[in-house]
Design a protein around this motif. Sequence first.
Motif, PDB file in Angstrom:
ATOM      1  N   ALA A   1       1.535  17.638  30.924  1.00  0.00           N
ATOM      2  CA  ALA A   1       1.126  18.966  30.467  1.00  0.00           C
ATOM      3  C   ALA A   1       1.878  20.060  31.201  1.00  0.00           C
ATOM      4  CB  ALA A   1      -0.384  19.136  30.648  1.00  0.00           C
ATOM      5  N   ARG A   2       2.137  19.863  32.493  1.00  0.00           N
ATOM      6  CA  ARG A   2       2.899  20.871  33.238  1.00  0.00           C
ATOM      7  C   ARG A   2       4.334  20.960  32.720  1.00  0.00           C
ATOM      8  NH1 ARG A   2       0.035  18.713  37.702  1.00  0.00           N
ATOM      9  NH2 ARG A   2       1.832  17.462  38.319  1.00  0.00           N
ATOM     10  N   LEU A   3       4.919  19.819  32.395  1.00  0.00           N
ATOM     11  CA  LEU A   3       6.268  19.828  31.832  1.00  0.00           C
ATOM     12  C   LEU A   3       6.285  20.523  30.471  1.00  0.00           C
ATOM     13  CD1 LEU A   3       7.445  16.205  32.710  1.00  0.00           C
ATOM     14  CD2 LEU A   3       8.100  18.335  33.842  1.00  0.00           C
ATOM     15  N   ARG A   4       5.295  20.238  29.654  1.00  0.00           N
ATOM     16  CA  ARG A   4       5.185  20.891  28.339  1.00  0.00           C
ATOM     17  C   ARG A   4       5.071  22.400  28.488  1.00  0.00           C
ATOM     18  NH1 ARG A   4      -0.374  20.019  26.682  1.00  0.00           N
ATOM     19  NH2 ARG A   4      -0.565  21.816  28.078  1.00  0.00           N
ATOM     20  N   ASN A   5       4.235  22.865  29.409  1.00  0.00           N
ATOM     21  CA  ASN A   5       4.058  24.301  29.590  1.00  0.00           C
ATOM     22  C   ASN A   5       5.321  24.955  30.140  1.00  0.00           C
ATOM     23  OD1 ASN A   5       1.517  23.913  28.648  1.00  0.00           O
ATOM     24  ND2 ASN A   5       0.465  24.460  30.543  1.00  0.00           N
ATOM     25  N   SER A   6       6.041  24.248  31.014  1.00  0.00           N
ATOM     26  CA  SER A   6       7.321  24.767  31.489  1.00  0.00           C
ATOM     27  C   SER A   6       8.312  24.886  30.337  1.00  0.00           C
ATOM     28  CB  SER A   6       7.895  23.855  32.578  1.00  0.00           C
ATOM     29  OG  SER A   6       7.144  23.945  33.773  1.00  0.00           O
ATOM     30  N   ALA A   7       8.269  23.920  29.428  1.00  0.00           N
ATOM     31  CA  ALA A   7       9.152  23.975  28.260  1.00  0.00           C
ATOM     32  C   ALA A   7       8.800  25.170  27.380  1.00  0.00           C
ATOM     33  CB  ALA A   7       9.062  22.676  27.467  1.00  0.00           C
ATOM     34  N   ILE A   8       7.512  25.450  27.213  1.00  0.00           N
ATOM     35  CA  ILE A   8       7.104  26.616  26.425  1.00  0.00           C
ATOM     36  C   ILE A   8       7.673  27.894  27.033  1.00  0.00           C
ATOM     37  CG2 ILE A   8       5.114  28.039  25.781  1.00  0.00           C
ATOM     38  CD1 ILE A   8       3.524  25.398  25.497  1.00  0.00           C
ATOM     39  N   GLU A   9       7.567  28.013  28.344  1.00  0.00           N
ATOM     40  CA  GLU A   9       8.097  29.194  29.015  1.00  0.00           C
ATOM     41  C   GLU A   9       9.613  29.279  28.873  1.00  0.00           C
ATOM     42  OE1 GLU A   9       6.560  28.716  32.964  1.00  0.00           O
ATOM     43  OE2 GLU A   9       4.717  29.809  32.494  1.00  0.00           O
TER      44      GLU A   9
ATOM     45  N   SER B   1      12.356  12.692  23.554  1.00  0.00           N
ATOM     46  CA  SER B   1      13.430  13.515  22.994  1.00  0.00           C
ATOM     47  C   SER B   1      13.010  14.976  23.027  1.00  0.00           C
ATOM     48  CB  SER B   1      13.732  13.107  21.547  1.00  0.00           C
ATOM     49  OG  SER B   1      12.651  13.419  20.700  1.00  0.00           O
ATOM     50  N   LYS B   2      13.987  15.855  22.887  1.00  0.00           N
ATOM     51  CA  LYS B   2      13.692  17.283  22.846  1.00  0.00           C
ATOM     52  C   LYS B   2      12.870  17.637  21.608  1.00  0.00           C
ATOM     53  CE  LYS B   2      15.974  21.765  22.485  1.00  0.00           C
ATOM     54  NZ  LYS B   2      17.270  22.483  22.424  1.00  0.00           N
ATOM     55  N   GLN B   3      13.122  16.944  20.508  1.00  0.00           N
ATOM     56  CA  GLN B   3      12.372  17.210  19.281  1.00  0.00           C
ATOM     57  C   GLN B   3      10.882  16.927  19.469  1.00  0.00           C
ATOM     58  OE1 GLN B   3      13.588  14.893  15.896  1.00  0.00           O
ATOM     59  NE2 GLN B   3      12.189  15.917  14.487  1.00  0.00           N
ATOM     60  N   LYS B   4      10.563  15.800  20.112  1.00  0.00           N
ATOM     61  CA  LYS B   4       9.161  15.472  20.345  1.00  0.00           C
ATOM     62  C   LYS B   4       8.534  16.443  21.346  1.00  0.00           C
ATOM     63  CE  LYS B   4       9.497  10.577  19.157  1.00  0.00           C
ATOM     64  NZ  LYS B   4       9.371   9.176  19.628  1.00  0.00           N
ATOM     65  N   LEU B   5       9.319  16.870  22.314  1.00  0.00           N
ATOM     66  CA  LEU B   5       8.835  17.871  23.262  1.00  0.00           C
ATOM     67  C   LEU B   5       8.502  19.164  22.519  1.00  0.00           C
ATOM     68  CD1 LEU B   5       8.314  19.087  26.054  1.00  0.00           C
ATOM     69  CD2 LEU B   5      10.792  19.457  26.260  1.00  0.00           C
ATOM     70  N   ARG B   6       9.400  19.578  21.626  1.00  0.00           N
ATOM     71  CA  ARG B   6       9.164  20.806  20.845  1.00  0.00           C
ATOM     72  C   ARG B   6       7.898  20.671  20.001  1.00  0.00           C
ATOM     73  NH1 ARG B   6      12.021  24.591  17.461  1.00  0.00           N
ATOM     74  NH2 ARG B   6      10.344  25.887  16.582  1.00  0.00           N
ATOM     75  N   GLN B   7       7.665  19.524  19.426  1.00  0.00           N
ATOM     76  CA  GLN B   7       6.465  19.318  18.611  1.00  0.00           C
ATOM     77  C   GLN B   7       5.204  19.481  19.442  1.00  0.00           C
ATOM     78  OE1 GLN B   7       7.194  15.429  16.961  1.00  0.00           O
ATOM     79  NE2 GLN B   7       8.479  16.199  15.304  1.00  0.00           N
ATOM     80  N   GLU B   8       5.222  18.961  20.663  1.00  0.00           N
ATOM     81  CA  GLU B   8       4.050  19.108  21.529  1.00  0.00           C
ATOM     82  C   GLU B   8       3.873  20.558  21.978  1.00  0.00           C
ATOM     83  OE1 GLU B   8       2.856  16.398  24.427  1.00  0.00           O
ATOM     84  OE2 GLU B   8       3.764  14.630  23.466  1.00  0.00           O
TER      85      GLU B   8
ATOM     86  N   VAL C   1       9.012  31.836  14.366  1.00  0.00           N
ATOM     87  CA  VAL C   1       9.070  32.415  13.023  1.00  0.00           C
ATOM     88  C   VAL C   1      10.464  32.972  12.741  1.00  0.00           C
ATOM     89  CG1 VAL C   1       8.097  34.175  11.510  1.00  0.00           C
ATOM     90  CG2 VAL C   1       6.605  32.899  13.052  1.00  0.00           C
ATOM     91  N   ARG C   2      11.073  33.615  13.726  1.00  0.00           N
ATOM     92  CA  ARG C   2      12.406  34.187  13.514  1.00  0.00           C
ATOM     93  C   ARG C   2      13.447  33.106  13.302  1.00  0.00           C
ATOM     94  NH1 ARG C   2      15.041  38.478  17.693  1.00  0.00           N
ATOM     95  NH2 ARG C   2      15.292  36.633  19.003  1.00  0.00           N
ATOM     96  N   GLU C   3      13.267  31.967  13.928  1.00  0.00           N
ATOM     97  CA  GLU C   3      14.216  30.866  13.786  1.00  0.00           C
ATOM     98  C   GLU C   3      14.251  30.345  12.354  1.00  0.00           C
ATOM     99  OE1 GLU C   3      14.930  26.775  16.232  1.00  0.00           O
ATOM    100  OE2 GLU C   3      13.014  26.972  15.193  1.00  0.00           O
ATOM    101  N   GLY C   4      13.110  30.346  11.671  1.00  0.00           N
ATOM    102  CA  GLY C   4      13.057  29.845  10.303  1.00  0.00           C
ATOM    103  C   GLY C   4      13.282  28.347  10.261  1.00  0.00           C
ATOM    104  N   GLY C   5      13.778  27.849   9.132  1.00  0.00           N
ATOM    105  CA  GLY C   5      13.992  26.420   8.973  1.00  0.00           C
ATOM    106  C   GLY C   5      12.667  25.691   8.863  1.00  0.00           C
ATOM    107  N   PRO C   6      12.725  24.373   8.716  1.00  0.00           N
ATOM    108  CA  PRO C   6      11.495  23.581   8.554  1.00  0.00           C
ATOM    109  C   PRO C   6      10.501  23.776   9.689  1.00  0.00           C
ATOM    110  CG  PRO C   6      13.412  22.262   8.005  1.00  0.00           C
ATOM    111  CD  PRO C   6      13.936  23.537   8.592  1.00  0.00           C
ATOM    112  N   ALA C   7      10.995  23.828  10.934  1.00  0.00           N
ATOM    113  CA  ALA C   7      10.077  23.984  12.072  1.00  0.00           C
ATOM    114  C   ALA C   7       9.382  25.334  12.028  1.00  0.00           C
ATOM    115  CB  ALA C   7      10.839  23.821  13.383  1.00  0.00           C
TER     116      ALA C   7
END
Length: 233
Positions: free
Chosen positions: A16-24, A55-62, A107-113
């Motif tokens: 969870a700490r890694l996820r929150n660091s990724a959000i920041e 992967s970075k994609q799975k990190l982004r999903q979390e 939202v600004r990034e757009g695309g599927p994500a």
Amino acid sequence: MRAVPFIRNPDLTTRARLRNSAIEEFALRGFDASVREIAAHAGVSAGLITHHFGSKQKLRQECDAEVLSQYGTLKSDGIAMSPTQTMAMMAELDDYAPMLVYILRSVREGGPAGVTFLENMIDEAVRFSEEGVSAGIVRPSRDPLARARYLVTSSLGGLLLQLSLQPQLDLADVGPTVRRLVEEITLPTLELYTEGVLADRRYLDEYLLQLGEPPGGTATFTASTPQFPESTP
């Protein structure tokens, strides 16, 4: 349960700490931030992030899921609070700035994500606004989902337009940028939602007549109406 700002909660697992660091880090740099940069922000090795997320994609999903959860909790908290308590929360705005910037970047990034994130935000708006209707502080709607979509997209679109027109506002400058945006929109938003704009309901009644509905009444739910009123982001 009140949302806990990312930087304030020490009782988290390593994941969870890694996820929150990724959000920041995503808030600061955007979604092109590399795993290595995220690891440096967290003060760990890139291998540890790969170990936990694959992967970075799975990190982004979390990260997406956590931001949506925090956003929903924050909005639900606002419904449960008094106006005085809600205004006092603005003093803690910097703590929530990474979450808000993350939303804007998604939202600004757009695309599927970006599209998925936006649709999830609308779903969250439907959920926590139902709480507001039950609490008597949000008006019901004739078409709850349509109103939710309008309010969420127009609110986010307005913020993104301000960023485009004011190049001095930099999303990488997370705290001051969010505070500047919120200070600019708070008064007109509250005035609009509380007092409205039109002095009477003639335009609404005329439109309802065109739809074949009786004018003059308030919004009510029918068996075919989704019973999920909505709110704003």
